[in-house]
Design a protein around this motif. Structure first.
Motif, PDB file in Angstrom:
ATOM      1  N   ALA A  19       0.685  65.811  11.075  1.00 54.97           N
ATOM      2  CA  ALA A  19       1.026  66.663  12.221  1.00 54.97           C
ATOM      3  C   ALA A  19       0.179  66.191  13.403  1.00 54.97           C
ATOM      4  CB  ALA A  19       0.755  68.126  11.901  1.00 54.97           C
ATOM      5  N   LEU A  20       0.692  65.215  14.137  1.00 52.80           N
ATOM      6  CA  LEU A  20      -0.070  64.544  15.188  1.00 52.80           C
ATOM      7  C   LEU A  20      -0.027  65.332  16.493  1.00 52.80           C
ATOM      8  CD1 LEU A  20       1.312  61.028  14.332  1.00 52.80           C
ATOM      9  CD2 LEU A  20      -1.105  61.633  14.201  1.00 52.80           C
ATOM     10  N   VAL A  21      -1.188  65.702  17.000  1.00 50.26           N
ATOM     11  CA  VAL A  21      -1.265  66.480  18.234  1.00 50.26           C
ATOM     12  C   VAL A  21      -2.559  66.136  18.955  1.00 50.26           C
ATOM     13  CG1 VAL A  21      -2.326  68.457  17.031  1.00 50.26           C
ATOM     14  CG2 VAL A  21      -1.144  68.819  19.223  1.00 50.26           C
ATOM     15  N   ASP A  22      -2.505  66.154  20.268  1.00 52.14           N
ATOM     16  CA  ASP A  22      -3.702  65.849  21.047  1.00 52.14           C
ATOM     17  C   ASP A  22      -3.835  66.842  22.190  1.00 52.14           C
ATOM     18  OD1 ASP A  22      -6.002  64.558  21.873  1.00 52.14           O
ATOM     19  OD2 ASP A  22      -4.961  62.961  22.931  1.00 52.14           O
ATOM     20  N   LYS A  23      -5.019  66.811  22.798  1.00 51.15           N
ATOM     21  CA  LYS A  23      -5.334  67.669  23.940  1.00 51.15           C
ATOM     22  C   LYS A  23      -6.013  66.831  25.016  1.00 51.15           C
ATOM     23  CE  LYS A  23      -9.015  69.862  26.018  1.00 51.15           C
ATOM     24  NZ  LYS A  23     -10.332  69.260  26.350  1.00 51.15           N
ATOM     25  N   HIS A  24      -5.801  67.211  26.262  1.00 51.04           N
ATOM     26  CA  HIS A  24      -6.516  66.542  27.350  1.00 51.04           C
ATOM     27  C   HIS A  24      -6.798  67.542  28.462  1.00 51.04           C
ATOM     28  CE1 HIS A  24      -7.862  62.966  29.552  1.00 51.04           C
ATOM     29  NE2 HIS A  24      -7.440  63.603  30.619  1.00 51.04           N
ATOM     30  N   SER A  25      -7.955  67.388  29.069  1.00 54.14           N
ATOM     31  CA  SER A  25      -8.330  68.204  30.228  1.00 54.14           C
ATOM     32  C   SER A  25      -8.260  67.348  31.480  1.00 54.14           C
ATOM     33  CB  SER A  25      -9.749  68.746  30.056  1.00 54.14           C
ATOM     34  OG  SER A  25     -10.230  69.292  31.276  1.00 54.14           O
ATOM     35  N   THR A  26      -7.856  67.974  32.586  1.00 56.96           N
ATOM     36  CA  THR A  26      -7.810  67.241  33.853  1.00 56.96           C
ATOM     37  C   THR A  26      -9.192  67.047  34.453  1.00 56.96           C
ATOM     38  OG1 THR A  26      -7.394  69.278  35.100  1.00 56.96           O
ATOM     39  CG2 THR A  26      -5.471  68.003  34.386  1.00 56.96           C
ATOM     40  N   GLY A  27     -10.214  67.592  33.833  1.00 57.75           N
ATOM     41  CA  GLY A  27     -11.586  67.320  34.282  1.00 57.75           C
ATOM     42  C   GLY A  27     -12.235  68.528  34.913  1.00 57.75           C
ATOM     43  N   GLY A  28     -13.394  68.894  34.383  1.00 56.04           N
ATOM     44  CA  GLY A  28     -14.107  70.038  34.921  1.00 56.04           C
ATOM     45  C   GLY A  28     -15.603  69.878  34.741  1.00 56.04           C
ATOM     46  N   VAL A  29     -16.331  70.900  35.114  1.00 55.70           N
ATOM     47  CA  VAL A  29     -17.798  70.897  35.052  1.00 55.70           C
ATOM     48  C   VAL A  29     -18.232  71.758  33.874  1.00 55.70           C
ATOM     49  CG1 VAL A  29     -19.910  71.482  36.306  1.00 55.70           C
ATOM     50  CG2 VAL A  29     -17.923  70.576  37.550  1.00 55.70           C
ATOM     51  N   GLY A  30     -18.939  71.143  32.929  1.00 58.94           N
ATOM     52  CA  GLY A  30     -19.328  71.839  31.719  1.00 58.94           C
ATOM     53  C   GLY A  30     -18.218  71.936  30.691  1.00 58.94           C
ATOM     54  N   ALA A  82      -4.748  77.173  19.326  1.00 57.05           N
ATOM     55  CA  ALA A  82      -3.507  77.877  18.985  1.00 57.05           C
ATOM     56  C   ALA A  82      -2.295  77.143  19.562  1.00 57.05           C
ATOM     57  CB  ALA A  82      -3.562  79.316  19.498  1.00 57.05           C
ATOM     58  N   GLU A  83      -2.407  76.673  20.796  1.00 62.39           N
ATOM     59  CA  GLU A  83      -1.314  75.915  21.419  1.00 62.39           C
ATOM     60  C   GLU A  83      -1.052  74.608  20.675  1.00 62.39           C
ATOM     61  OE1 GLU A  83       0.830  76.599  23.712  1.00 62.39           O
ATOM     62  OE2 GLU A  83       0.007  78.454  24.518  1.00 62.39           O
ATOM     63  N   MET A  84      -2.127  73.909  20.304  1.00 66.18           N
ATOM     64  CA  MET A  84      -1.976  72.629  19.611  1.00 66.18           C
ATOM     65  C   MET A  84      -1.311  72.817  18.252  1.00 66.18           C
ATOM     66  SD  MET A  84      -5.626  70.830  20.565  1.00 66.18           S
ATOM     67  CE  MET A  84      -5.331  69.298  19.651  1.00 66.18           C
ATOM     68  N   LEU A  85      -1.732  73.836  17.510  1.00 63.41           N
ATOM     69  CA  LEU A  85      -1.156  74.073  16.193  1.00 63.41           C
ATOM     70  C   LEU A  85       0.316  74.456  16.303  1.00 63.41           C
ATOM     71  CD1 LEU A  85      -4.126  76.045  14.593  1.00 63.41           C
ATOM     72  CD2 LEU A  85      -3.510  73.648  14.202  1.00 63.41           C
ATOM     73  N   ASP A  86       0.646  75.274  17.293  1.00 62.18           N
ATOM     74  CA  ASP A  86       2.033  75.673  17.486  1.00 62.18           C
ATOM     75  C   ASP A  86       2.888  74.466  17.883  1.00 62.18           C
ATOM     76  OD1 ASP A  86       4.067  77.857  17.713  1.00 62.18           O
ATOM     77  OD2 ASP A  86       4.110  77.173  19.793  1.00 62.18           O
ATOM     78  N   ALA A  87       2.373  73.646  18.800  1.00 60.70           N
ATOM     79  CA  ALA A  87       3.115  72.468  19.245  1.00 60.70           C
ATOM     80  C   ALA A  87       3.349  71.493  18.096  1.00 60.70           C
ATOM     81  CB  ALA A  87       2.372  71.776  20.382  1.00 60.70           C
ATOM     82  N   ALA A  88       2.389  71.429  17.170  1.00 54.98           N
ATOM     83  CA  ALA A  88       2.499  70.520  16.026  1.00 54.98           C
ATOM     84  C   ALA A  88       3.290  71.112  14.866  1.00 54.98           C
ATOM     85  CB  ALA A  88       1.100  70.133  15.544  1.00 54.98           C
ATOM     86  N   GLY A  89       3.707  72.370  14.993  1.00 54.57           N
ATOM     87  CA  GLY A  89       4.483  73.002  13.940  1.00 54.57           C
ATOM     88  C   GLY A  89       3.662  73.467  12.754  1.00 54.57           C
ATOM     89  N   ILE A  90       2.372  73.752  12.991  1.00 53.40           N
ATOM     90  CA  ILE A  90       1.490  74.219  11.921  1.00 53.40           C
ATOM     91  C   ILE A  90       1.420  75.742  11.970  1.00 53.40           C
ATOM     92  CG2 ILE A  90      -0.863  74.189  11.009  1.00 53.40           C
ATOM     93  CD1 ILE A  90      -1.176  71.401  12.225  1.00 53.40           C
TER      94      ILE A  90
END
Length: 463
Positions: free
Chosen positions: A112-123, A311-319
């Motif tokens: 169940a391949l899923v990834d996350k990315h942030s547009t960049g922040g502080v901390g 939660a979003e990643m697991l849902d997107a991956a169908g878990i």
């Protein structure tokens, strides 16, 4: 009017601008960097042929850094249309290999391949606790991570503060880790090599805060890395690259469009970045705070965002049926993180015995009693950059020990003379410039600031 509103920008999707000879049939043999720069400088839209040529030529050294810097500034000022952004992204993907993990199995089942990315922040250290949470819930995370860009920190810089940890993984090593433990956090390497060069150039030429360049940089790596689904954390506020909610929403929709067009299940959370995330900003200090989260504690905002993205990643991956919060409570996420660190050469013992880098410290105290009213994320990000956590030239070594600890967050009571911030650096002569960046970047008053929601909105392909 911002650069996003300029003719030929994202806000004028039909304003292709004046046709130049770059758009004329049969012009491929006459493409050159100065003409392409002038076309964008003057508000024109670049043809597919021009984009393909300049990305390929820069990747292979036929376009100089000075010329690409000029083109990036022209894009920063003039913007790009959606078709231009899509083509620019595709050209960067095509500059290198594209990974495919669809053949990988665990217990006889596809990953169940899923990834996350942030547009960049502080901390924003969320990737560090988030990946092991998703691992513990049954997901597989191929995470092509980046280094610091401008005033924001990079996941790779943070993880490299763990002695021995390496993000330089071969393709076979990445595949093996995905099967064995469920994750690999790696430098992009041969993925979108054009973006690697452009990313480093943007960091030192004042062109980081460009919607087209942000979107294409993120999505070229994510499309190339082989995940089947993607969740993006799009930051809004003073510490984000795009300051207004309007710009960040436009970026979010662009990211979803690019991902969906490439066949990825793509979702975006809009999240607040007016105040730094958590209580630490820097490299080793953010790893330490991430360990607190994995141990079942940590700042509430970091925990909230980690669990929401999980939660979003697991849902997107169908878990189905997994409980991300339980993995923090029962220690399974911490176990997965230790496995990940060990697999990538890191000293697991350093995570618990104080073996992370340390540095000289300087404290800023409260000028009066009252309530911490505001902490400006941009001021903090720039202060930490001054302390040595970021780069001023491409390839410069960052200080693992550089960073800042926030002792009083907005809304918390303050006593006169007590510590508000502790600054860390390996080179004490940097303190003066860092403290100057913080001057005016926080306020102590008599009233608590109004509460702001951390998660502002959720955007999907149907929106």
């Amino acid at each position: 009017m911002s650069h996003l509103d300029a003719p030929g920008s994202m806000s004028h999707l039909d304003a292709r601008g004046p046709m130049s000879h770059l758009d004329a049939p049969g012009s491929m043999s006459h493409l050159d960097a100065p003409t392409i720069i002038r076309t964008k400088r003057d508000g024109g839209a670049l043809s597919d042929a021009a984009i393909d040529w300049v990305i390929d030529a820069y990747t292979h050294g036929r376009v100089a850094d000075a010329q690409m810097s000029a083109l990036l500034m022209a894009i920063f000022l003039r913007g790009m249309t959606r078709p231009e952004i899509a083509r620019w992204t595709a050209a960067m993907v095509a500059s290198g290999e594209r990974m495919d993990f669809t053949d990988l199995r665990r217990d006889g089942k596809p990953l169940a391949l899923v990834d996350k990315h942030s547009t960049g922040g502080v901390g924003d250290k969320v990737t560090i606790p988030l990946v092991p949470v998703v691992m513990a819930c049954g997901g597989a995370v191929p995470q092509a991570a980046g280094r610091g860009l401008g005033h924001t920190g990079g996941t790779l810089d943070k993880l490299e503060s763990i002695p021995g940890f390496t993000p330089e993984l071969s393709k076979s090593r990445i595949r093996q880790q995905l099967c064995d433990i469920g994750a690999a956090i790696f430098a992009a390497g041969e993925l979108a090599p054009a973006d690697r060069k452009i990313y480093a150039l943007r960091d030192v030429t004042g062109t980081t805060e460009s919607l087209p360049l942000i979107a294409s940089s993120i999505m070229s790596k994510k499309i190339a890395e082989g995940a089947a689904s993607l969740v993006l954390d799009c930051k809004v506020g003073s510490g984000a690259f795009l300051k207004t909610e309007e710009e960040s929403r436009e970026l979010a929709h662009t990211l979803v469009e690019l991902g969906t067009g490439a066949g990825l299940v793509t979702r975006v959370l809009l999240t607040d970045m007016s105040t730094p995330l958590g209580r630490t900003v820097g490299n080793a200090v953010e790893v330490t705070e991430s360990l607190e989260v994995l141990a079942g504690g940590g700042p509430p905002d970091v925990v909230e965002l980690t669990l929401a993205l999980a939660a979003e990643m697991l849902d997107a991956a169908g878990i189905d049926g997994a409980d991300p919060a339980q993995t923090l409570d029962d220690g399974t996420a911490m176990d997965r993180f230790r496995e990940l660190v060990a697999a990538q050469g890191g000293d697991v013992g350093a995570l618990s015995d104080g073996g992370l880098p340390v540095a000289y410290a300087e404290t800023i105290t409260a000028p009066r009693g009252g309530t911490m009213e505001t902490i400006d994320a941009m001021a903090v990000g720039l202060a930490v950059w001054r302390l040595g956590a970021g780069r001023s030239v491409p390839g410069e070594r960052v200080q693992s020990g550089a960073g800042l600890r926030i002792h009083r967050r907005p809304g918390e009571p303050v006593s006169a003379g007590e510590p508000l911030f502790t600054l860390y650096t390996e080179t004490p002569e940097r303190f003066e410039a860092a403290i100057a960046e913080l001057d005016g970047g926080f306020s102590v008053g008599d009233q608590a600031p109004p509460e702001r929601p951390l998660i502002i909105d959720r955007i999907t392909s149907g929106d």
